[in-house]
Motif scaffolding. Structure first.
Motif, mmCIF file in Angstrom:
data_model
loop_
_atom_site.group_PDB
_atom_site.id
_atom_site.type_symbol
_atom_site.label_atom_id
_atom_site.label_comp_id
_atom_site.label_asym_id
_atom_site.label_seq_id
_atom_site.Cartn_x
_atom_site.Cartn_y
_atom_site.Cartn_z
ATOM 1 N N THR A 297 0.824 -1.206 0.000
ATOM 2 C CA THR A 297 0.000 0.000 0.000
ATOM 3 C C THR A 297 0.857 1.253 0.000
ATOM 4 O O THR A 297 0.556 2.221 -0.689
ATOM 5 C CB THR A 297 -0.938 0.017 1.232
ATOM 6 N N LYS B 270 1.972 2.712 -3.384
ATOM 7 C CA LYS B 270 0.961 3.229 -4.294
ATOM 8 C C LYS B 270 1.006 4.755 -4.373
ATOM 9 O O LYS B 270 1.129 5.436 -3.374
ATOM 10 C CB LYS B 270 -0.431 2.787 -3.832
ATOM 11 N N GLU C 268 -0.593 8.415 -5.003
ATOM 12 C CA GLU C 268 -1.874 9.055 -4.744
ATOM 13 C C GLU C 268 -1.965 10.289 -5.632
ATOM 14 O O GLU C 268 -1.167 11.218 -5.492
ATOM 15 C CB GLU C 268 -2.003 9.452 -3.269
ATOM 16 N N THR C 269 -2.913 10.258 -6.551
ATOM 17 C CA THR C 269 -3.085 11.369 -7.483
ATOM 18 C C THR C 269 -4.488 11.931 -7.335
ATOM 19 O O THR C 269 -5.468 11.194 -7.318
ATOM 20 C CB THR C 269 -2.859 10.914 -8.939
ATOM 21 N N ARG C 270 -4.543 13.243 -7.215
ATOM 22 C CA ARG C 270 -5.820 13.949 -7.091
ATOM 23 C C ARG C 270 -5.950 14.963 -8.217
ATOM 24 O O ARG C 270 -4.957 15.399 -8.786
ATOM 25 C CB ARG C 270 -5.898 14.647 -5.737
ATOM 26 N N ASP D 136 -11.882 7.631 -12.777
ATOM 27 C CA ASP D 136 -12.116 6.273 -12.300
ATOM 28 C C ASP D 136 -11.182 5.291 -13.021
ATOM 29 O O ASP D 136 -10.521 4.472 -12.394
ATOM 30 C CB ASP D 136 -13.581 5.885 -12.523
ATOM 31 N N GLY E 6 -7.571 5.616 -11.819
ATOM 32 C CA GLY E 6 -7.273 5.381 -10.411
ATOM 33 C C GLY E 6 -7.039 6.647 -9.596
ATOM 34 O O GLY E 6 -6.317 6.626 -8.599
ATOM 35 N N SER F 227 -7.517 9.306 -6.847
ATOM 36 C CA SER F 227 -8.036 9.099 -5.492
ATOM 37 C C SER F 227 -9.106 10.103 -5.090
ATOM 38 O O SER F 227 -9.969 9.779 -4.274
ATOM 39 C CB SER F 227 -6.894 9.102 -4.470
ATOM 40 N N LYS F 228 -9.058 11.316 -5.648
ATOM 41 C CA LYS F 228 -10.066 12.316 -5.269
ATOM 42 C C LYS F 228 -10.093 13.427 -6.305
ATOM 43 O O LYS F 228 -9.072 13.779 -6.886
ATOM 44 C CB LYS F 228 -9.749 12.907 -3.895
ATOM 45 N N VAL G 216 -15.528 7.462 -7.438
ATOM 46 C CA VAL G 216 -14.437 8.422 -7.276
ATOM 47 C C VAL G 216 -14.829 9.414 -6.186
ATOM 48 O O VAL G 216 -15.868 10.065 -6.279
ATOM 49 C CB VAL G 216 -14.152 9.184 -8.599
ATOM 50 N N SER G 217 -13.979 9.518 -5.183
ATOM 51 C CA SER G 217 -14.223 10.469 -4.104
ATOM 52 C C SER G 217 -14.153 11.893 -4.663
ATOM 53 O O SER G 217 -13.276 12.202 -5.472
ATOM 54 C CB SER G 217 -13.163 10.270 -3.020
ATOM 55 N N LYS H 99 2.929 11.597 -4.419
ATOM 56 C CA LYS H 99 1.715 12.380 -4.147
ATOM 57 C C LYS H 99 1.670 13.562 -5.108
ATOM 58 O O LYS H 99 2.528 14.438 -5.060
ATOM 59 C CB LYS H 99 1.731 12.884 -2.701
#
Length: 162
Positions: free
Chosen positions: A4, A7, A9-11, A31, A34, A36-37, A69-70, A111
């Protein structure tokens, strides 16, 4: 199997996007990629109306991606950008600019937040100033731009190496 902590994290930050269809398309792309927000700022349409009802025009284009998708609604982008930068996110603005580099040369760290602006006005100078890098998709034709959701899909899939 990846751990984990490995991984990325892309917003996404979508600021002052006019078209509900473009935003719905971005949710489908987010979506698939991938993401995250997604932060919806300014007058960017959200999956629900001001009364909290599902927007049928949004849902038709997103095909339900707004459920997987958040997302968060925030009036101004500066607060979102400031908060993300404090959390260690690298900010990439996708825009035409003298400071821009070819989007194919962008390497995203663990990130990252990717900022897209208005379909005709683009990303404001104020927000561009806060970007760690400005990525541009080179144009070969007479038109100087692509459809917003098309350019977002191209940039995301290339920068995320999908």
């Amino acid at each position: 199997m990846k751990k984990t902590e490995d991984k990325k994290e892309t917003r996404l930050i979508l600021h002052n996007i006019r078209s509900v269809h473009n935003v719905g398309s971005i949710f489908r792309t987010a979506d698939a990629a991938g993401i995250s927000k997604v932060y919806l700022t300014g007058y960017t349409p959200t999956p629900t109306d001001r009364f909290g009802r599902v927007r049928k025009d949004f849902a038709k284009v997103s095909l339900g991606a707004e459920k997987s998708v958040s997302w968060e609604r925030e009036e101004g982008p500066m607060r979102v950008v400031s908060s993300l930068k404090k959390e260690g996110f690298y900010l990439v603005a996708v825009e035409q600019s003298p400071r821009a580099i070819d989007y194919k040369k962008v390497t995203l760290p663990k990130k990252a937040a990717i900022l897209f602006g208005n379909e005709t006005e683009g990303v404001s100078k104020e927000l561009l100033h806060l970007a760690d890098v400005i990525a541009e998709i080179p144009m070969q034709g007479k038109k100087e731009s692509l459809n917003f959701s098309v350019s977002a899909g191209i940039a995301l899939f290339r920068m995320l190496h999908i």
